[in-house]
Write an enzyme that holds these catalytic residues in place. Structure first.
Site, PDB file in Angstrom:
ATOM      1  N   GLU A   8    -116.675 -30.856 -31.158  1.00 22.40           N
ATOM      2  CA  GLU A   8    -116.497 -32.233 -31.329  1.00 22.40           C
ATOM      3  C   GLU A   8    -117.528 -33.064 -30.579  1.00 22.40           C
ATOM      4  O   GLU A   8    -117.482 -33.855 -29.783  1.00 22.40           O
ATOM      5  CB  GLU A   8    -115.248 -32.727 -30.387  1.00 22.40           C
ATOM      6  N   GLU A  25    -100.638 -34.751 -24.179  1.00 22.03           N
ATOM      7  CA  GLU A  25    -101.263 -35.850 -25.284  1.00 22.03           C
ATOM      8  C   GLU A  25    -100.538 -35.870 -26.587  1.00 22.03           C
ATOM      9  O   GLU A  25    -100.418 -37.017 -27.058  1.00 22.03           O
ATOM     10  CB  GLU A  25    -102.584 -34.910 -25.616  1.00 22.03           C
ATOM     11  N   ASN A  64    -115.567 -32.257 -21.673  1.00 25.28           N
ATOM     12  CA  ASN A  64    -116.881 -33.049 -22.271  1.00 25.28           C
ATOM     13  C   ASN A  64    -117.562 -33.524 -20.943  1.00 25.28           C
ATOM     14  O   ASN A  64    -117.094 -34.780 -20.414  1.00 25.28           O
ATOM     15  CB  ASN A  64    -115.822 -34.070 -22.874  1.00 25.28           C
ATOM     16  N   LYS A  72    -117.424 -26.154 -22.839  1.00 25.17           N
ATOM     17  CA  LYS A  72    -117.186 -26.604 -24.558  1.00 25.17           C
ATOM     18  C   LYS A  72    -118.616 -26.945 -25.220  1.00 25.17           C
ATOM     19  O   LYS A  72    -119.462 -27.858 -24.840  1.00 25.17           O
ATOM     20  CB  LYS A  72    -116.522 -27.924 -24.414  1.00 25.17           C
ATOM     21  N   ASP A 100    -104.570 -28.180 -32.621  1.00 28.53           N
ATOM     22  CA  ASP A 100    -105.070 -28.701 -31.067  1.00 28.53           C
ATOM     23  C   ASP A 100    -103.570 -29.032 -30.389  1.00 28.53           C
ATOM     24  O   ASP A 100    -103.181 -30.343 -30.416  1.00 28.53           O
ATOM     25  CB  ASP A 100    -105.578 -29.766 -31.553  1.00 28.53           C
ATOM     26  N   HIS A 106     -99.963 -33.043 -36.506  1.00 24.95           N
ATOM     27  CA  HIS A 106    -101.164 -33.941 -36.354  1.00 24.95           C
ATOM     28  C   HIS A 106    -100.889 -35.323 -37.119  1.00 24.95           C
ATOM     29  O   HIS A 106    -101.797 -35.522 -37.925  1.00 24.95           O
ATOM     30  CB  HIS A 106    -102.421 -33.323 -37.062  1.00 24.95           C
TER      31      HIS A 106
HETATM   32  C1  GCV Z   1    -111.329 -32.909 -24.175  1.00 21.04           C
HETATM   33  C2  GCV Z   1    -108.654 -32.929 -28.165  1.00 21.04           C
HETATM   34  C3  GCV Z   1    -108.391 -33.733 -27.435  1.00 21.04           C
HETATM   35  C4  GCV Z   1    -109.730 -34.264 -26.876  1.00 21.04           C
HETATM   36  C5  GCV Z   1    -110.211 -33.096 -26.133  1.00 21.04           C
HETATM   37  C6  GCV Z   1    -110.532 -31.820 -27.040  1.00 21.04           C
HETATM   38  C7  GCV Z   1    -110.746 -30.569 -26.450  1.00 21.04           C
HETATM   39  O1  GCV Z   1    -109.086 -33.118 -29.429  1.00 21.04           O
HETATM   40  O2  GCV Z   1    -107.854 -34.899 -28.374  1.00 21.04           O
HETATM   41  O3  GCV Z   1    -109.575 -35.273 -25.953  1.00 21.04           O
HETATM   42  O4  GCV Z   1    -111.307 -33.255 -25.289  1.00 21.04           O
HETATM   43  O5  GCV Z   1    -109.150 -31.499 -27.657  1.00 21.04           O
HETATM   44  O6  GCV Z   1    -110.104 -29.777 -26.072  1.00 21.04           O
HETATM   45  O7  GCV Z   1    -111.895 -30.337 -26.170  1.00 21.04           O
END
Ligand code: GCV
Length: 713
Positions: A303, A405, A222, A299, A377, A533
């Site tokens: 998202e 995570e 991001n 990316k 994810d 999830h």
């Molecule tokens: C970097 C998941 C995570 C996000 C992450 C995303 C991705 O959704 O919660 O924090 O963003 O994956 O891999 O791009």
């Protein structure tokens, strides 16, 4: 040479004389504890001196690593020698030695040979390679052998990496925060770079080189456009200078709209000549500062991130435009396949395949498509991503998440080696039986030479780097498997435990036993039998399977478990989303039938009645409850095992692990109790006898709120 020897003798003697550092985990698996029992003599016999004629920064790093570690292991500074000597270690490339008594064919630039041999009548150990970086890797391999108690008498090792790009992906932001980071702030001190290059950067490079990692993406996917401005390029260049001797290239994540944000272009359309020219110029600017810059990670259209689809262009159009910009410099583009759209009502698990599979064959030859291990994810367990094996003309790069995570964040002891191994060993059947994901990744299935594997880093400024001592094992396991995807998670755990605690089997055996079942335990207490999830919104900390009111359907846990009066699970067969059809026919057939679906993936693919009988003869409901119970019980057992290890582990690391296991136990029970309180409210069935009721009622669990949980962007 004498001057060099003198400097080293002084420096090493000072290091040896300084008081023992606290065992705070900073030294990772490179702590080189003073050897015990007969080990010091065995090692000393094979390391009486070091003959290391090379003088590049990398060759010197290899020699210094040997001096540093042997001094710590044996308490004696090894001599440097120019001539063969009984028991010496000889570090040599063809260039430094003239000729060599071993063949180096097939080892490439990074492979090495370690061979016990006799030279001028003297028994020595040769570490040889085609390049200095191979020597460095060979040096670390020899140390690993020595410190894990291997016999050093008759060594004959040849090793070369199976995967070309072995990268960490840092999700580090320019403001010092780390997305999904649980080990403190970012280790990149952007503010004081490029002038201040703290010693931690070198230690980072050493740690990575010791496990064969050869690249690092510095910033979050991001991304902010600012990372492509001149000041940030200079900062990145400073890091590249530190990492270069250790064979580590740097890469940057880029934001698709950088040309608009930084230079006021009206568009980021990849077919616009001005846009392509902007990226070309930017690439030239970067390579001027960092001649061995690795390339870009992207990316896009994911998202909320912008991307080529905003201009009705494909992912391939976007990737190829960037690829053309870095191609003249030998750079590559890693284009992520982690996509799911807000306006696509199809099963989220299907969307990456649907977008990318039709693009196979359209990517430039310096593009890799980076695919997460599973289709959702980084969940505690996911079946392998259906793209593996489905894009034969495109090099697919694996993306694992080392940071946890979804597996307990910083405190849970959940060793990820088995998760990585399970994915790499999975059979895609793309070209018949034996077409494992590992063979897709190492290129052998389709003959790709450009190959890669990435791990989202779990590194921060915590003294122990990774948020806990045991989290270091995940970083270690990632590197070792990236080098050789066929290594076993257990063998890696043994190596890590021996180097991190002690090679004594009385320590290694119980530690490895704890580690090996720990990920399965997390699956059990969080999301057993193929559930996924179900965590809290945003921060992803703790259970929240009841959440049903978020704007996008696939943000809600209820979307994933689909529990109702009849049963639970996501029907991904023909009667549901038909995601199973994205796999090769033998795999699709296996997943299509609940009887042939491995029980661990059952609810990922099927909506199953609460009273359906599983293979064990239990009903689904009872089995679900028992899995939750077993997960919690495993953590209680780890606590007992760890307590027994008290005499063998230093106080600081013992206490940290003990405290964290306490947190893990509490949170495992919380996951179990909250999940069962909720699922029982839907299933309406009693708990099987012997299973205790949740500690609180469902409303109590629903009322828990964690506005300051770490790692949340
Ligand atoms: C970097 C998941 C995570 C996000 C992450 C995303 C991705 O959704 O919660 O924090 O963003 O994956 O891999 O791009």
């Amino acid at each position: 040479m004498l001057a060099r020897l003198f400097c080293w003798t002084i420096a090493s003697a000072m290091a040896a004389a300084s008081p023992a550092m606290a065992e705070d985990g900073y030294d990772l698996w490179l702590r080189h504890a003073k050897a015990e029992g007969s080990m010091p003599q065995a090692i000393a016999r094979h390391a009486t001196a070091i003959m290391a004629p090379g003088n590049s920064a990398t060759a010197l790093a290899a020699r210094d690593e040997l001096v540093r570690s042997l001094t710590k292991i044996g308490g004696v500074v090894p001599a440097l020698t120019d001539a063969p000597q009984e028991g010496a270690i000889w570090l040599a490339t063809l260039a430094s030695a003239g000729n060599l008594p071993v063949k180096l064919d097939g080892l490439g630039q990074e492979g090495y040979v370690i061979r016990s041999l006799t030279r001028n009548g003297r028994a020595m150990t040769l570490i040889a390679a085609n390049s200095d970086i191979g020597l460095l890797y060979g040096t670390y391999a020899w140390l690993r052998l020595a410190e894990t108690g291997a016999s050093l008498d008759r060594l004959d090792v040849r090793s070369a990496p199976r995967v070309k790009l072995r990268l960490l992906n840092h999700w580090d932001n320019l403001d010092g925060t780390v997305e999904r980071g649980y080990a403190g702030q970012s280790i990149w001190d952007w503010w004081r770079l490029p002038d201040w290059k703290g010693p931690r950067y070198t230690d980072y490079a050493r740690a990575n080189a010791s496990i064969g990692i050869n690249g690092t993406v510095l910033n979050n996917v991001n991304a902010k456009s600012d990372s492509l401005t001149a000041p940030y390029i200079a900062k990145a260049a400073a890091l590249a200078d530190v990492f270069r001797p250790y064979g580590i290239k740097i890469y940057l994540s880029v934001k698709w709209t950088a040309p608009m944000e930084l230079s006021g272009l009206k568009t980021a359309d990849p077919m616009d000549p001005q846009v392509a020219a902007w990226w070309k110029a930017k690439a030239n600017e970067i390579y001027k500062a960092i001649p061995d810059f690795g390339g870009f990670l992207v990316k896009a259209n994911s998202e909320g991130q912008p991307g080529p689809q905003d201009y009705k262009r494909s992912h391939a159009d976007g990737a190829n435009m960037l690829a053309a910009a870095v191609k003249p410099h030998g750079g590559i583009v890693m284009w992520r396949a982690f996509v799911y759209a807000h306006d696509n009502p199809d099963d989220r698990a299907k969307q990456a395949y649907s977008d990318f599979k039709p693009l196979d064959g359209q990517f430039a030859d310096n593009v890799l498509v980076q695919v997460k291990n599973g289709a959702i994810d980084f969940q505690p367990r996911e079946p392998f991503h259906p793209l593996f094996g489905a894009m034969p003309k495109t090099p697919l790069m694996m993306e694992f998440q080392i940071t946890k995570e979804y597996l307990g964040q910083s405190t849970h002891l959940t060793y990820l080696g088995p998760l990585f191994e399970e994915t790499l060993d999975a059979d895609t059947y793309a070209k018949g039986k034996g077409s494992t994901v590992a063979k897709v990744i190492d290129g052998s299935l389709e003959g790709h030479r450009l190959t890669g594997i990435a791990g989202v880093a779990n590194i921060g400024v915590d003294r122990d780097w990774s948020g806990s001592i045991f989290n270091q094992a995940d970083w270690y396991a990632f590197g070792r498997l990236a080098w050789n995807p066929d290594l076993s998670a257990e063998a890696i755990a043994r190596e890590w435990a021996a180097q991190t605690f002690s090679p004594d089997p009385k320590v290694v055996d119980p530690v490895v036993t704890m580690m090996m079942g720990s990920r399965e335990a997390a699956v059990d207490y969080m999301t057993p039998l193929g559930l996924a999830h179900l965590m809290g919104t945003g921060h992803h900390y703790g259970p929240a399977p009841w959440i049903a009111d978020l704007a996008r359907p696939e943000w809600n846990p209820v979307y994933y478990h689909k529990a109702d009066m009849r049963g639970i699970g996501f029907d991904r067969t023909k009667t549901g989303s038909n995601a199973v059809a994205q796999y090769a026919p033998p795999v699709a057939k296996m997943f299509a039938d609940p009887k042939t679906t491995p029980e661990r993936d059952l609810l990922w693919f099927h909506h199953v009645a609460w009273d359906a009988k599983l293979k064990s003869g239990e009903t689904l409901w009872n089995s679900l409850v028992h899995h939750y119970d077993e997960g919690v019980a495993y953590v209680a057992n780890m606590q007992k095992t760890w307590e027994r290890l008290r005499p063998a582990v230093d106080v600081e690391r013992f206490n940290q692990t003990k405290a964290f296991l306490g947190i893990q136990y509490r949170e495992a029970k919380w996951w179990r109790d909250a999940s069962l309180a909720y699922f029982q409210s839907i299933a309406n069935r009693p708990l099987p006898s012997g299973s205790l009721p949740p500690e609180h009622d469902l409303n109590w669990y629903k009322a828990q709120n964690f506005p300051y949980a770490p790692g949340h962007p």
